[in-house]
Motif scaffolding. Sequence first.
Motif, PDB file in Angstrom:
ATOM      1  N   SER A 100       0.835  -1.217   0.000  1.00  0.00           N
ATOM      2  CA  SER A 100       0.000   0.000   0.000  1.00  0.00           C
ATOM      3  C   SER A 100       0.858   1.250   0.000  1.00  0.00           C
ATOM      4  O   SER A 100       0.538   2.233  -0.683  1.00  0.00           O
ATOM      5  N   SER A 101       1.952   1.253   0.761  1.00  0.00           N
ATOM      6  CA  SER A 101       2.782   2.464   0.825  1.00  0.00           C
ATOM      7  C   SER A 101       3.438   2.754  -0.524  1.00  0.00           C
ATOM      8  O   SER A 101       3.542   3.919  -0.927  1.00  0.00           O
ATOM      9  N   GLN A 102       3.861   1.712  -1.250  1.00  0.00           N
ATOM     10  CA  GLN A 102       4.466   1.946  -2.569  1.00  0.00           C
ATOM     11  C   GLN A 102       3.415   2.413  -3.580  1.00  0.00           C
ATOM     12  O   GLN A 102       3.702   3.267  -4.417  1.00  0.00           O
ATOM     13  N   LEU A 103       2.199   1.871  -3.498  1.00  0.00           N
ATOM     14  CA  LEU A 103       1.129   2.335  -4.387  1.00  0.00           C
ATOM     15  C   LEU A 103       0.798   3.792  -4.096  1.00  0.00           C
ATOM     16  O   LEU A 103       0.602   4.591  -5.016  1.00  0.00           O
ATOM     17  N   ARG A 104       0.716   4.146  -2.792  1.00  0.00           N
ATOM     18  CA  ARG A 104       0.443   5.554  -2.420  1.00  0.00           C
ATOM     19  C   ARG A 104       1.521   6.472  -2.981  1.00  0.00           C
ATOM     20  O   ARG A 104       1.223   7.558  -3.481  1.00  0.00           O
ATOM     21  N   THR A 105       2.775   6.037  -2.887  1.00  0.00           N
ATOM     22  CA  THR A 105       3.885   6.861  -3.379  1.00  0.00           C
ATOM     23  C   THR A 105       3.725   7.151  -4.871  1.00  0.00           C
ATOM     24  O   THR A 105       3.887   8.295  -5.310  1.00  0.00           O
ATOM     25  N   VAL A 106       3.379   6.120  -5.644  1.00  0.00           N
ATOM     26  CA  VAL A 106       3.225   6.309  -7.093  1.00  0.00           C
ATOM     27  C   VAL A 106       1.988   7.145  -7.401  1.00  0.00           C
ATOM     28  O   VAL A 106       2.065   8.170  -8.089  1.00  0.00           O
ATOM     29  N   PHE A 107       0.817   6.728  -6.896  1.00  0.00           N
ATOM     30  CA  PHE A 107      -0.444   7.368  -7.282  1.00  0.00           C
ATOM     31  C   PHE A 107      -0.597   8.789  -6.729  1.00  0.00           C
ATOM     32  O   PHE A 107      -1.093   9.667  -7.422  1.00  0.00           O
ATOM     33  N   PHE A 108      -0.177   8.995  -5.483  1.00  0.00           N
ATOM     34  CA  PHE A 108      -0.480  10.278  -4.846  1.00  0.00           C
ATOM     35  C   PHE A 108       0.724  11.213  -4.753  1.00  0.00           C
ATOM     36  O   PHE A 108       0.563  12.426  -4.882  1.00  0.00           O
ATOM     37  N   ASP A 109       1.930  10.672  -4.564  1.00  0.00           N
ATOM     38  CA  ASP A 109       3.105  11.541  -4.499  1.00  0.00           C
ATOM     39  C   ASP A 109       3.643  11.829  -5.906  1.00  0.00           C
ATOM     40  O   ASP A 109       3.767  12.975  -6.301  1.00  0.00           O
ATOM     41  N   SER A 110       3.930  10.766  -6.668  1.00  0.00           N
ATOM     42  CA  SER A 110       4.504  10.966  -8.008  1.00  0.00           C
ATOM     43  C   SER A 110       3.486  11.514  -9.008  1.00  0.00           C
ATOM     44  O   SER A 110       3.784  12.452  -9.743  1.00  0.00           O
ATOM     45  N   TRP A 111       2.298  10.917  -9.036  1.00  0.00           N
ATOM     46  CA  TRP A 111       1.299  11.323 -10.027  1.00  0.00           C
ATOM     47  C   TRP A 111       0.394  12.447  -9.539  1.00  0.00           C
ATOM     48  O   TRP A 111      -0.340  13.023 -10.343  1.00  0.00           O
TER      49      TRP A 111
END
Length: 199
Positions: free
Chosen positions: A42-53
């Motif tokens: 979940s933390s890696q998905l959050r990083t991609v979807f919400f921080d990076s994108w």
Amino acid sequence: IGMLVDKTKRFELEMKLTKDLSIAKERIYWALNMPDFNPGSSSQLRTVFFDSWGLLPKLADRMNSRDYLSALGQPSVSDDVLKALLTIPTLSDAQRHIIVECRKYKRIQRELKVLDRYRHGGCIHLDYNLHSSVVGKITSTKIPNTLKSLIVPDKGNVFVEVTLEDLKLRVAAERLRNQSYIYAFKNKMNPHSLLTAPA
């Protein structure tokens, strides 16, 4: 009372899902160009979807905050959230593809987890709820579609499928003594055709 799980079918399905999981993971790796990425994190998905994108503000336009934020205030990456992200019109094709593959990955993971409970065969046991529906019907735990094909009758038994289609309408017709509907049911007619029949 439980429903018997076929051990051989369960093993075959586990092999297929394990292969599908590996393929989905590989597609996500290549699409993100991140070989160490774990789509189950979940933390890696959050990083991609919400921080990076930067999709969090766009998600806020589509969902109530209590539906996508945890008690700690972190955005969720549940299936409902991923579905909502797919409705964002400004997503690139690559982003949309990655979200679809992540949903697939998470679904397969859930199915494998359910399958693992029946590793040594056994029975599926359902929980029944008398108080979940306003129309008074008894509801039960939904059996995942992947498990339905694994359920077999005990030796010497067969499955009988029963549908309660139009049950509420049948009860209402009897209670209200609606002769048109009673006639339709007794003569195996579709009662809805009474409403759409030409004048």
